[in-house]
Design a protein around this motif. Structure first.
Motif, PDB file in Angstrom:
ATOM      1  N   UNK A  45       0.780  -1.176   0.213  1.00 40.42           N
ATOM      2  CA  UNK A  45       0.196  -0.047   0.206  1.00 40.42           C
ATOM      3  C   UNK A  45       0.944   1.250  -0.128  1.00 40.42           C
ATOM      4  N   UNK A  46       0.301   2.275  -0.438  1.00 39.22           N
ATOM      5  CA  UNK A  46       0.857   3.671  -0.704  1.00 39.22           C
ATOM      6  C   UNK A  46       0.015   4.788  -0.518  1.00 39.22           C
ATOM      7  N   UNK A  47      -1.223   4.460  -0.346  1.00 41.19           N
ATOM      8  CA  UNK A  47      -2.362   5.557  -0.289  1.00 41.19           C
ATOM      9  C   UNK A  47      -2.955   5.347   0.887  1.00 41.19           C
ATOM     10  N   UNK A  48      -3.609   6.665   1.498  1.00 38.04           N
ATOM     11  CA  UNK A  48      -4.405   6.814   2.739  1.00 38.04           C
ATOM     12  C   UNK A  48      -5.355   5.920   2.707  1.00 38.04           C
ATOM     13  N   UNK A  49      -6.279   5.794   1.889  1.00 37.57           N
ATOM     14  CA  UNK A  49      -7.447   5.038   1.871  1.00 37.57           C
ATOM     15  C   UNK A  49      -7.132   3.598   2.224  1.00 37.57           C
ATOM     16  N   UNK A  50      -6.283   2.788   1.674  1.00 35.65           N
ATOM     17  CA  UNK A  50      -5.757   1.493   1.970  1.00 35.65           C
ATOM     18  C   UNK A  50      -5.275   1.644   3.259  1.00 35.65           C
ATOM     19  N   UNK A  51      -4.452   2.396   3.821  1.00 35.34           N
ATOM     20  CA  UNK A  51      -3.912   2.571   5.111  1.00 35.34           C
ATOM     21  C   UNK A  51      -5.050   2.781   6.094  1.00 35.34           C
ATOM     22  N   UNK A 177       3.552   1.747  14.456  1.00 36.76           N
ATOM     23  CA  UNK A 177       2.124   1.507  14.332  1.00 36.76           C
ATOM     24  C   UNK A 177       1.688   2.002  12.893  1.00 36.76           C
ATOM     25  N   UNK A 178       2.758   2.047  11.906  1.00 40.39           N
ATOM     26  CA  UNK A 178       2.548   2.529  10.716  1.00 40.39           C
ATOM     27  C   UNK A 178       2.163   0.965   9.926  1.00 40.39           C
ATOM     28  N   UNK A 179       1.300   0.779   9.071  1.00 39.15           N
ATOM     29  CA  UNK A 179       0.752  -0.337   8.359  1.00 39.15           C
ATOM     30  C   UNK A 179       2.151  -1.166   7.593  1.00 39.15           C
ATOM     31  N   UNK A 433      -0.364  14.718  -2.872  1.00 37.45           N
ATOM     32  CA  UNK A 433      -0.542  15.248  -1.656  1.00 37.45           C
ATOM     33  C   UNK A 433       0.278  14.143  -0.587  1.00 37.45           C
ATOM     34  N   UNK A 434       0.415  14.527   0.511  1.00 32.75           N
ATOM     35  CA  UNK A 434       1.174  13.582   1.556  1.00 32.75           C
ATOM     36  C   UNK A 434       0.529  13.719   2.982  1.00 32.75           C
ATOM     37  N   UNK A 435       0.398  12.832   3.378  1.00 28.44           N
ATOM     38  CA  UNK A 435      -0.263  12.558   4.996  1.00 28.44           C
ATOM     39  C   UNK A 435       1.158  12.025   5.610  1.00 28.44           C
ATOM     40  N   UNK A 436       1.457  12.622   6.829  1.00 29.48           N
ATOM     41  CA  UNK A 436       2.604  12.255   7.507  1.00 29.48           C
ATOM     42  C   UNK A 436       2.342  10.482   8.079  1.00 29.48           C
ATOM     43  N   UNK A 437       3.558   9.830   7.941  1.00 27.79           N
ATOM     44  CA  UNK A 437       3.476   8.569   7.943  1.00 27.79           C
ATOM     45  C   UNK A 437       3.816   8.321   9.756  1.00 27.79           C
ATOM     46  N   UNK A 438       4.577   9.377  10.256  1.00 22.27           N
ATOM     47  CA  UNK A 438       4.966   9.449  11.513  1.00 22.27           C
ATOM     48  C   UNK A 438       5.110  10.772  11.774  1.00 22.27           C
ATOM     49  N   UNK A 439       5.284  11.212  13.158  1.00 22.18           N
ATOM     50  CA  UNK A 439       5.339  12.663  13.719  1.00 22.18           C
ATOM     51  C   UNK A 439       6.690  13.120  13.630  1.00 22.18           C
ATOM     52  N   UNK A 440       7.328  13.272  12.521  1.00 16.48           N
ATOM     53  CA  UNK A 440       8.677  13.972  12.639  1.00 16.48           C
ATOM     54  C   UNK A 440       8.633  14.664  11.101  1.00 16.48           C
ATOM     55  N   UNK A 441       9.184  15.865  11.098  1.00 20.19           N
ATOM     56  CA  UNK A 441       9.309  16.695   9.748  1.00 20.19           C
ATOM     57  C   UNK A 441      10.001  15.901   8.756  1.00 20.19           C
ATOM     58  N   UNK A 442      10.991  14.710   9.051  1.00 20.65           N
ATOM     59  CA  UNK A 442      11.609  14.053   7.769  1.00 20.65           C
ATOM     60  C   UNK A 442      10.646  13.236   6.843  1.00 20.65           C
ATOM     61  N   UNK A 521      -4.099  12.499  12.966  1.00 23.57           N
ATOM     62  CA  UNK A 521      -3.295  13.313  11.961  1.00 23.57           C
ATOM     63  C   UNK A 521      -2.321  12.679  11.137  1.00 23.57           C
ATOM     64  N   UNK A 522      -2.485  11.194  10.955  1.00 20.49           N
ATOM     65  CA  UNK A 522      -1.420  10.534  10.131  1.00 20.49           C
ATOM     66  C   UNK A 522      -1.989   9.882   9.133  1.00 20.49           C
ATOM     67  N   UNK A 523      -1.281   9.098   8.464  1.00 21.62           N
ATOM     68  CA  UNK A 523      -1.723   8.449   7.295  1.00 21.62           C
ATOM     69  C   UNK A 523      -2.795   7.449   7.367  1.00 21.62           C
ATOM     70  N   UNK A 524      -2.756   6.948   8.739  1.00 28.60           N
ATOM     71  CA  UNK A 524      -4.137   5.981   9.120  1.00 28.60           C
ATOM     72  C   UNK A 524      -5.416   6.482   9.202  1.00 28.60           C
TER      73      UNK A 524
END
Length: 535
Positions: A45-51, A177-179, A433-442, A521-524
């Motif tokens: 997966x690489x999209x928000x809906x799947x996640x 915690x990321x898929x 667009x991009x939704x953050x995968x984890x809470x860090x600016x990188x 506030x993350x990709x999931x």
């Protein structure tokens, strides 16, 4: 969880505590989605809906809790070595797959190695690079290329997973915690072959729900998973999801009592903003126009700057979106994370390329002169939803009016096809667009490193690569922060690799009887584990 304190503007949980209630109402949540699920394979997966769907049907070592911080999932506890480079996770012995087999440490190892193997390389394989040897396994020049058995993970027994890192990673539990880090049952997955993740009969689950029906392009249904280790917490018996691409249709369904939650477009905000069922939220989700530099026009910096400055971002956010979205002149969102001195990431540089239409025209003229042309024809790839049509039509009209000689056509595609075109770089401009995968600016800044998996713009700048790489290896928080800020400045202000559009706000209606709906506030995006219906 992360190296910096969070400043999340989004309120993650709606309603009360479902564990403190008892309801005889049918526990069915009815919602909509704007597109079809592209895949249910957590490694693909690489999209928000799947996640979002995977987050509710699978579970990793950790999951995002009600406050969007990582909480124990399949792992009941862990120990960390003094140097911060070895984690030992202890798995719950009552964690099971929906076919009754236990979830083991080997299930995590299998999925992670699958993500890194050259034949099944995940789009998110780079997220594994903090694990020992993961980067080398992906490097074709390395002696470890493709040798997934060299990955720094091992099962000490069925219930104990050891993970060795290349260096300490402050946000490591958030990654868990990321898929992409969720487990897969090897025996089951291998029996499915290339059909795994494409139909319900080719899937088993270890999360709060199972995907019980999946009618492609129409909708799907989640049912409570009785084998889930924490099934007693889950109150919903079912989540019904309809694919609805038109907001007015979704609003009509909401008004008729057929769905319990609806996201509103600008046309409906004024109508419903005084309703007690109305709310807005700010999200750290960014939308921007990608510019494929393989195109000879877009390879010119002045052309890119003209496109970025040549339309009114404030009008689009305030009038067309009208849902709390912010006009964006940056890549890393506002109020996402704060740095070592307690200041927001945006505090140092603020906005980039806030030029006037006249400045855009000047860049346009310089670009045309350098290219030796008077006319430029470009195509803008877009999602096919209703709001996307409005946004891209607005941008086309603005740019064609303000940049003489530009002809812009719109190519609207369903989500899955759009992503495929972007990954192949078979586009010129793309509303992305991009939704953050984890809470860090990188998670935002390293999108555009030269060999990054999401650098779909053919952009290369050795200075950006150097800054991001130094940030990844920097132990001093202040120096790390400064390098990421400088990299973003180069990306957006100097090189204008993208044209930032807006930071997402969301206006919505939700029935008052829906309690405990958690937005992330993350990709999931959302968790239904704590939701309950109380009429």
């Amino acid at each position: 969880m992360v190296v910096f304190a969070l400043m999340i503007a989004l309120v993650g949980c709606y309603g009360g505590n479902p564990e403190a209630t008892s309801s005889k109402e049918p526990q069915v949540l009815r919602i909509t989605a704007g597109n079809e699920i592209p895949t249910m394979d957590s490694t693909g997966t690489l999209d928000v809906l799947s996640q979002r769907v995977i987050n509710n049907t699978f579970e990793g070592l950790y999951r995002f809790g009600k406050d969007s911080k990582p909480i124990p999932g399949i792992a009941k506890s862990y120990e960390k070595s003094k140097d911060g480079q070895t984690y030992t996770f202890h798995l719950r012995k009552n964690a099971k797959w929906s076919n009754g087999t236990p979830v083991t440490a080997q299930d995590f190892i299998y999925a992670w190695k699958k993500s890194l193997h050259p034949d099944t390389l995940s789009a998110y394989a780079y997220l594994f690079n903090d694990i020992k040897n993961a980067a080398a396994i992906q490097d074709k020049e390395s002696r470890l290329y493709g040798k997934v058995d060299e990955l720094g993970v091992r099962a000490l027994d069925d219930s104990t997973l050891e993970v060795k890192l290349e260096k300490p990673v402050p946000y490591f539990l958030s990654l868990m915690a990321f898929p992409s880090f969720f487990p897969q049952n090897e025996a089951f997955v291998e029996r499915q072959g290339d059909k795994y993740g494409l139909e319900t009969k080719h899937l088993i689950f270890n999360g709060p729900f199972v995907l019980s029906t999946w009618n492609h392009e129409e909708g799907w249904e989640l049912k409570k998973n009785p084998t889930y280790w924490d099934a007693d917490t889950v109150k919903l018996e079912k989540v019904e999801v309809k694919v609805v691409k038109d907001t007015s249709t979704a609003v009509n369904l909401y008004e008729a009592g057929h769905i319990d939650k609806v996201n509103l477009s600008a046309d409906f905000v004024d109508q419903y903003q005084d309703s007690p069922e109305y709310s807005t939220m700010k999200k750290p989700e960014m939308y921007f126009i990608r510019m494929n530099q393989k195109n000879r026009f877009l390879n010119n910096k002045h052309i890119r700057k003209a496109i970025d400055m040549g339309w009114d971002k404030k009008e689009m956010a305030n009038r067309i979106l009208n849902n709390g979205s912010l006009p964006a002149f940056y890549l890393v969102p506002q109020n996402f994370v704060t740095g070592p001195k307690g200041k927001d990431f945006r505090a140092k540089y603020g906005n980039f390329n806030t030029g006037t239409v006249q400045e855009a025209k000047n860049h346009w003229k310089k670009g045309l002169k350098e290219l030796g042309v008077k006319q430029v024809k470009l195509e803008l790839l877009s999602y096919d939803g209703e709001l996307s049509k409005t946004i891209t039509s607005y941008i086309r009209n603005q740019l064609e009016k303000n940049l003489p000689g530009l002809s812009l056509t719109i190519n609207r595609q369903p989500n899955k096809q759009k992503i495929a075109l972007e990954t192949k770089m078979d586009y010129e401009l793309s509303y992305s667009g991009w939704n953050p995968d984890f809470q860090d600016p990188i998670t935002f800044v390293d999108l555009f490193v030269s060999n990054g998996p999401y650098n779909w713009s053919d952009y290369k700048n050795p200075k950006v690569d150097q800054l991001v790489n130094e940030a990844k290896n920097e132990k001093n928080p202040a120096k790390r922060w400064s390098r990421l800020q400088k990299a973003e400045q180069i990306l957006v202000e100097n090189d204008t690799v993208i044209s930032p559009m807006f930071q997402t706000g969301q206006a919505q209606l939700m029935k008052p009887y829906v309690k405990g709906f958690v937005s992330h506030p993350l990709a999931v995006e959302a968790s239904y584990k704590w939701t309950v219906i109380e009429k």
